[in-house]
Design an enzyme around this catalytic site. Sequence first.
Site, PDB file in Angstrom:
ATOM      1  N   PHE A 111      -2.422   9.457   0.131  1.00 36.14           N
ATOM      2  CA  PHE A 111      -3.691   8.881   0.611  1.00 36.14           C
ATOM      3  C   PHE A 111      -4.655   8.575  -0.522  1.00 36.14           C
ATOM      4  O   PHE A 111      -5.567   7.769  -0.378  1.00 36.14           O
ATOM      5  CB  PHE A 111      -4.345   9.798   1.659  1.00 36.14           C
ATOM      6  N   LYS A 112      -4.448   9.178  -1.682  1.00 33.92           N
ATOM      7  CA  LYS A 112      -5.346   8.962  -2.813  1.00 33.92           C
ATOM      8  C   LYS A 112      -5.413   7.483  -3.224  1.00 33.92           C
ATOM      9  O   LYS A 112      -6.410   7.042  -3.776  1.00 33.92           O
ATOM     10  CB  LYS A 112      -4.898   9.786  -4.021  1.00 33.92           C
TER      11      LYS A 112
END
Length: 461
Positions: A111-112
């Site tokens: 998700f980064k």
Amino acid sequence: MQYISTRDQKHKFSFEDILLKGLADDGGLFIPEFIPELAENTIIDLLSKDYQNITFEIVKLFAGDTFEVKTLSQMIDDSYSTFRDERVTPLKNINDKTSILELHHGPTLAFKDLAMQLLSRMIEHVLDRKKKRASIICATSGDTGGAAVSAFANKNNIDLYVLFPRNRISEVQRRFMTTNEAANVHVISIDGTFDDCQNIVKALFKDKNLSDSVQLTAVNSINWARIMIQIMYYFSAYSQLNDKSDKINFIVPTGNFGDIFAGYIAKKMGLSINKLVIATNKNNILEKCFKSGDYEISGVIPTISPSMDIQISSNFERLLFDLVGGESKIVYEKMVDLGNHNKFKLDNNQLAKFRASFEAESLDDSETLEIIRKVYLEHNEIIDPHTAVAMGIQLKKNYDKSIILSTAHPAKFPETVDKAIGKYPELPIANGNLYEQEERIISKNNKINEIKEYILNNYRK
Ligand SMILES: *Cc1c(COP(=O)(O)O)cnc(C)c1O
């Protein structure tokens, strides 16, 4: 919109200031002076838009006119054009109570990427405008580093330094950082834990001489812009629900409290969220604080969900600011306590506020493996160990309608997944040759001065 530090509410900063600074000089974290509350029909309108347009509207709220309309929408389009799903963060139904929001369709499978892709473009744009350079430094528990390398590689006004804890991240996580050939990327393995890496970063920022002379900028989740960019997918998740009549829980695999704090902001903005569930592995400082009121740091335990092997949950300070009624002086005092005694205490009033919006639970490694197996056998879905922690908590607690945040692709943790289901998850085609590429790693001891010297030696005027 103006910003203040959690430890000093007198001074005001612009979005541009906090984008480039990351961390406040007093050691506090930047927060908006107020959170915009949206009217019901503004929210309905927002929920009818696609991911890119939701992002555009929310950035406008928090960044005002820092970027021209055309520039902003171009940056957003460029950021998400490489994602492997048109919806950017697709929502998958598991059963009538539970769905999974997949946040791992970006270039480095966690998700980064969502925040880092747009953040890098914002920073590059502002630096160009100011005709300045910056040295970006970040500590990674595994996934931030790869996302930063992918986002900042070859940006010509930026040098990137990534610190990771040696032998405490997965091979795929490491390779996403070390196989990039860009000359402006420096990947440094530290003989220590993630908390050690994060402490080095914090110490370098406190070194005013260094931070001014090389223009240090932080892109860890202590950077507000990252939290801001993570608000979008709570709205996007909601917009993909068929039935929007109930309030919904979000169950979030948590380490540094960044991702889940973005959900808290979405809730404050008016999105119909019931509880935000803090899902942790055995490094459960937040669960203990939630249940007892004592925030107390102990040693880090290595687990099979390594991106959450964190004991100092930096973004919790942002929530703390709210829990103490927005009094930066009290936050400052609690942080002094934490520095001196490795702990602070929430009083009953503060704890009640915490419990009004959150829940907290943890899962151990054997339960986590069991969940990966169960989800595979019952739903034919392969999930990664971080997602499994959140899923396991949902199965254990049986919350009403909930969305699980799937924070990483299973192929990032192939050994663990193999252990659970007897088979290796496949890397997406775009990442297929990751194991054949050559690695570049710089090794350093857990010593602030070694890193400082390295950065000074590599600084280009
Ligand atoms: C970073 C990370 C987390 C934890 O996110 P925080 O914002 O630090 O709470 C969870 N899962 C994965 C896969 C991560 O990379």
